[in-house]
Design an enzyme around this catalytic site. Structure first.
Site, PDB file in Angstrom:
ATOM      1  N   HIS A 237       0.822  -1.212   0.000  1.00  0.00           N
ATOM      2  CA  HIS A 237       0.000   0.000   0.000  1.00  0.00           C
ATOM      3  C   HIS A 237       0.853   1.258   0.000  1.00  0.00           C
ATOM      4  O   HIS A 237       0.526   2.242  -0.657  1.00  0.00           O
ATOM      5  CB  HIS A 237      -0.920  -0.014   1.228  1.00  0.00           C
ATOM      6  CG  HIS A 237      -1.919   1.092   1.253  1.00  0.00           C
ATOM      7  ND1 HIS A 237      -3.158   0.982   0.670  1.00  0.00           N
ATOM      8  CD2 HIS A 237      -1.858   2.334   1.769  1.00  0.00           C
ATOM      9  CE1 HIS A 237      -3.834   2.112   0.844  1.00  0.00           C
ATOM     10  NE2 HIS A 237      -3.058   2.953   1.510  1.00  0.00           N
ATOM     11  N   HIS A 309     -10.210   2.762  -1.040  1.00  0.00           N
ATOM     12  CA  HIS A 309     -10.346   2.263   0.325  1.00  0.00           C
ATOM     13  C   HIS A 309     -11.198   0.998   0.272  1.00  0.00           C
ATOM     14  O   HIS A 309     -12.301   0.937   0.812  1.00  0.00           O
ATOM     15  CB  HIS A 309     -10.981   3.321   1.234  1.00  0.00           C
ATOM     16  CG  HIS A 309     -10.274   3.471   2.546  1.00  0.00           C
ATOM     17  ND1 HIS A 309     -10.909   3.685   3.732  1.00  0.00           N
ATOM     18  CD2 HIS A 309      -8.953   3.414   2.856  1.00  0.00           C
ATOM     19  CE1 HIS A 309     -10.027   3.764   4.717  1.00  0.00           C
ATOM     20  NE2 HIS A 309      -8.837   3.613   4.208  1.00  0.00           N
TER      21      HIS A 309
END
Length: 979
Positions: A237, A309
């Site tokens: 990430h 997200h």
């Protein structure tokens, strides 16, 4: 100290929306269609206050005296267990946030009660349900399923059946400090991997062995906080180690070696474009800050960032989407010295909302619940911050079942002299905004791995809940501090929390951090939890020491907490302290440059696709197919979502998400004025075609870029000044064939961007979007999302008064089709509707497309086009229908000339989804000039806007389609017309 309970019920005669929505959901999910549910909201208040004071607060502050009634009593009082109706057999259920979960309403209420002088220790909210049936009692198994599927989310909430028996609210316990050392020097490979998984570090074996060797050279074992810091920084990430790593890619053209795939495709395209533009280069800051920056006018630049997200939204849809938007708003705010957010975008991907509940894999929330939670999360954050949500899209595919995609974007405006930032040695590390809690622990590492049926229980702590009011206060104080020149640099606390924010800002210097100085939401956090928490609404500033007092005073004046957490030191080390003791020390060189490069294999093997030609269809079949396509949820109106968003706030919205006399037309793009005193505007559009990835990811990517660009051009954007962003959401890229499709898509992005001189200015990837579970037979199964590349386009328009919309404007105007229609039916809506497979993938003729877009832009500026609409899902038939019912005008068209020129059947002419095509409405007195401007290009006059109420299409003297626009509109509105 007393614990009080306040129940807030609907007043007599007022609707019980909480109870009704629970009963409706129970019916939709197949739990029971016989439930009667009554609901109430409430507060638990702990403090030194008398009953009369609590009753007054409940009556005057916590409830609406007209629409609601309240009950206040000590917790456990019998009056709190009396059902609101005479049904004494109903089961009482409470749903409460788990201790430590962010509760924004409780937080605001606590502050309110303290502000009015009450001695309140803690506040907690709850929802309360009375569950019964028309016949009386309800089976306990039904209650359990209702709690699990509807009333509470186990990742963040706890359920209590029966009266509450709490004696006090849990607010954390005292932390007993002990430095934790993790012995790894003697661990073999299996033990390292066991520690990696159980500790939610998610290192690869080469990474962990590199760490093991590094600490061996230091002659010591790592502390827990050092391992966590490395895990956050090296996570997929945060570091994009797959796309930024070494890849050996093989396709039908041979093998190609990438040393850094992103740099050699997406980044390389922008570098080449900027070099070719020379002095005309309008990019300012790309791929090096929290958001991309381009020029706007003589005084300001605009910034744009889109984030995902996904994993948090799969587990807790409301909180995941809520903080997804909150997080991306902080990206422009943390770009340069701070940009003012002016508008937001969102794109969602869900499984079918009518998915059979009985077929849900274990650990998966129903798509309808996911969709409702995601939309609510984005709505609440954007509306409460006063930032309009102006553009987006929603796609449906059952492969998003365990892994919904939630893309959130934000655009900001920043003065030209505030784009650069540099933390300096001696600057103090200052945190402003929200307090730190356990929410978001391991969020970065959690988002870097695939989901499983156990993710909710293992990684529930990775879900954050946001507080938009706090972020609005941070925004206001930060921009004021920026204008006073009170800091040298700023960034947001996103994935990895303080560890990433401070670690990245001090990468070139070094930093010493005093963790005990961080303001906490409650007691009991360890030094490591403080460091890696992803609690929301926090920003990190680099502040010269002489400006600390002024910054603190400014923050105090706005009610924003500010804390000095350390100092940037020219040591090259990240030194972590807690109560005077060193708990971790890492060299910045190892932290940011020590990760071993990943060398991955990527393979793309073109699939053999059977040709597809549409059969000859009768008029009745054509009409029924059009109605079927209009009612597919991907094509159908998203008004249920759009109308929940405030897209008017800040008063800058020019072209809105829904257009036309009754606001029932789907706008191609948004136009926003970021500066109300100026006529210049920003154009925002998006493109995405995940179904095409099943056929060829190269043409999927170019189709997404083409769609985003033509949407922007359709409202008036200048195609010579369009910037794009990429968001790759893919499955497990450790599989060579999966990574191969991603590399192929990235190559396509490079190729088309260079041809169009359309630079990428920012991007983000989200990998490992797969969901694994074990079915009833004990067989492990995996659901992988389709290749999902979102392209977001940001253009500009010199005068917003020249912007146009897609709704038909005037009877007698001519309708033109611009672009070439081809036999390109792969992945099309008509193929889905008719149950057909195969076909040719829509391709992009880059040279022709840009010539057409430049021509349309000039024609719009010359006022030769009064409405324009792109052709995408459903092709010409859908676009004609949308323009007609958006403008509430009829239209008559003849496809004969266009068909003959393009050599396509009537069915293909109606439903092909070929790229680079738009419908244009041209005033009759402008037709000659319009046709002259496009001489030699594929432009076809199809028909005329009519005074009747029908959409008619014919070819070769035969009527193909004749339906009222009202019928078409109603079918388009119905699928997601949720109440």
């Amino acid at each position: 100290m007393t614990l009080w309970q306040v129940d807030i019920y609907p007043a007599d005669g007022q609707p019980d929306s909480l109870g009704a929505s629970a009963a409706k959901a129970a019916c939709e999910l197949g739990i029971s269609n016989d439930l009667i549910v009554h609901g109430a909201y409430g507060f638990l208040i702990q403090g030194s206050v008398e009953l009369a004071g609590v009753q007054q607060v409940a009556r005057d502050l916590l409830s609406d005296p007209i629409a609601q009634r309240s009950i206040a009593a000590p917790i456990g009082d019998a009056s709190l267990s009396v059902p609101p109706t005479s049904n004494g057999q109903a089961t009482l259920v409470y749903a409460l946030p788990k201790p430590g979960v962010m509760d924004p309403v409780a937080q605001s209420t606590l502050q309110l009660l303290r502000d009015i002088g009450l001695d309140i220790d803690e506040v907690r909210t709850f929802r309360k349900y009375w569950i019964g049936t028309r016949s009386g009692s309800v089976d306990r198994s039904v209650v359990e399923r209702l709690c699990q599927k509807v009333l509470a989310n186990d990742s963040i909430e706890q359920v209590n059946v029966g009266p509450l028996r709490l004696t006090e609210l849990a607010v954390g316990s005292v932390y007993s400090f002990k430095k934790v050392i993790v012995p790894i020097s003697n661990l073999d490979d299996a033990a390292l991997m066991k520690l990696s998984k159980e500790g939610q570090l998610y290192f690869t074996l080469p990474e962990f062995k590199t760490i093991q060797a590094h600490f061996a050279t230091l002659g010591r074992e790592p502390s827990d906080i050092e391992l966590e810091t490395i895990a956050q920084t090296w996570s997929e990430h945060c570091s994009h180690k797959t796309l930024g790593g070494k890849i050996e890619y093989t396709d039908e053209n041979g093998t190609r070696q990438f040393q850094s795939m992103l740099k050699e495709t997406i980044f390389a395209a922008t570098v080449q474009i900027r070099k070719e533009l020379g002095d005309l280069d309008w990019c300012v800051s790309v791929f090096k800050d929290n958001a991309g920056v381009v020029t706007f006018d003589d005084d300001d630049c605009v910034v744009f960032k889109v984030e995902t997200h996904n994993h948090p939204s799969a587990i807790e849809p409301y909180g995941g989407a809520n903080t997804g938007l909150g997080g991306v708003i902080r990206d422009p705010l943390g770009t340069g010295l701070g940009a003012k957010p002016v508008c937001s975008t969102d794109v969602f991907c869900f499984a079918n909302p009518d998915y059979d509940p009985a077929k849900l894999p274990p650990g998966v929330l129903h798509p309808r619940r996911v969709m409702s939670g995601v939309v609510s999360g984005v709505r609440d954050y954007g509306n409460r911050m006063g930032i309009p949500t102006v553009n987006g899209a929603v796609y449906f595919d059952d492969r998003y079942l365990g892994n919904p995609l939630v893309y959130c974007g934000n655009v900001g405006i920043i003065p030209r002299n505030k784009v650069e930032k540099h933390a300096l040695p001696g600057d103090r590390i200052v945190a402003i905004g929200g307090r730190t809690g356990r929410d978001g622990i391991h969020g970065a590492t959690f988002s870097s791995v695939e989901l499983t049926e156990e993710s909710e229980s293992i990684s529930g702590g990775a879900v954050q809940i946001g507080n938009a009011i706090t972020e609005k206060m941070v925004l206001d104080v930060l921009l004021a501090a920026r204008d006073e020149g009170l800091y040298s640099a700023v960034t947001d606390c996103g994935a990895g929390g303080f560890s990433s924010a401070i670690g990245e800002m001090g990468e070139d210097i070094g930093a010493e951090v005093w963790l005990e100085q961080a303001p906490l939401k409650y007691e009991g956090l360890s030094y490591t939890e403080i460091w890696i928490s992803e609690a929301q609404e926090r920003m990190i500033l680099a502040v010269p020491p002489e400006k600390i007092d002024r910054l603190k005073a400014l923050c105090a004046s706005e009610g924003v907490e500010a804390a000095v957490l350390g100092v940037y030191t020219p040591t090259g080390n990240l030194r972590l302290m807690y109560r005077g003791e060193e708990v971790g020390c890492l060299s910045m060189e190892f932290l940011h440059g020590g990760r071993p490069p990943i060398v991955r294999q990527a393979v793309y093997q073109p699939s053999s696709i059977a040709p597809l030609s549409l059969p000859n269809l009768s008029r009745e079949t054509i009409e029924s197919t059009l109605l079927d396509i209009l009612s597919h949820p991907t094509v159908a109106s998203k008004h249920w979502i759009i109308r929940q968003y405030d897209h008017e706030v800040q008063a800058g919205s020019v072209v809105k998400p829904l257009v036309g006399p009754s606001c029932n037309g789907p706008s191609d793009a948004a136009v926003v004025k970021p500066k109300l005193h100026s006529s210049k505007g920003i154009v925002l559009a998006c493109g995405m075609n995940p179904t095409l990835g099943d056929f060829d990811p190269y043409h999927m990517a170019t189709s997404a870029m083409d769609e985003a660009v033509r949407n922007a051009v359709a409202v008036g954007a200048d195609p010579s000044k369009l910037a794009v962003l990429d968001n790759f959401c893919w499955g497990n890229t450790e599989k060579p064939e999966t990574l191969g499709t991603l590399v192929r898509a990235a190559i396509a992005c490079h190729d088309l961007a260079v041809q169009w001189k359309t630079p990428f200015i920012s991007g983000k990837d989200s990998l490992n979007n797969e969901f694994s579970f074990t079915d009833e037979s004990g067989i492990k199964k995996t659901i992988a999302i389709p290749c999902s590349l979102l392209i977001s386009a940001m253009g500009q328009i010199e005068n917003c008064q020249q912007a146009i919309t897609m709704d038909l404007k005037k009877v007698g105007n001519a309708i033109y089709l611009v672009g070439v229609t081809r036999e390109e039916l792969a992945g099309s809506q008509v193929a889905r509707s008719l149950g057909l497979e195969g076909g040719k993938v829509p391709e992009v003729d880059a040279v022709l497309a840009m010539r057409l877009y430049q021509g349309i832009h000039q024609a719009i500026r010359n006022k030769q086009i009064v409405s324009c609409h792109d052709l995408s899902e459903g092709g010409l038939a859908v676009s004609l229908a949308e323009m007609a019912f958006a403008g509430e005008l009829g239209v008559s068209t003849d496809l004969t000339a266009m068909r003959q020129a393009c050599f396509v059947s009537v069915e293909t002419a109606l439903f092909s989804e070929s790229n680079s095509r738009l419908l244009c409405e041209v005033p009759e007195d402008c037709t000659a000039a319009f046709e002259s401007a496009f001489e030699g290009l594929p432009v076809y006059r199809l028909g005329t806007v009519e005074p009747h109420d029908r959409v008619t299409v014919s070819s070769d003297g035969k009527t193909l389609l004749d339906l009222p626009w009202k019928q078409l509109r109603d079918r388009w509105l119905a699928p997601l017309d949720w109440q």
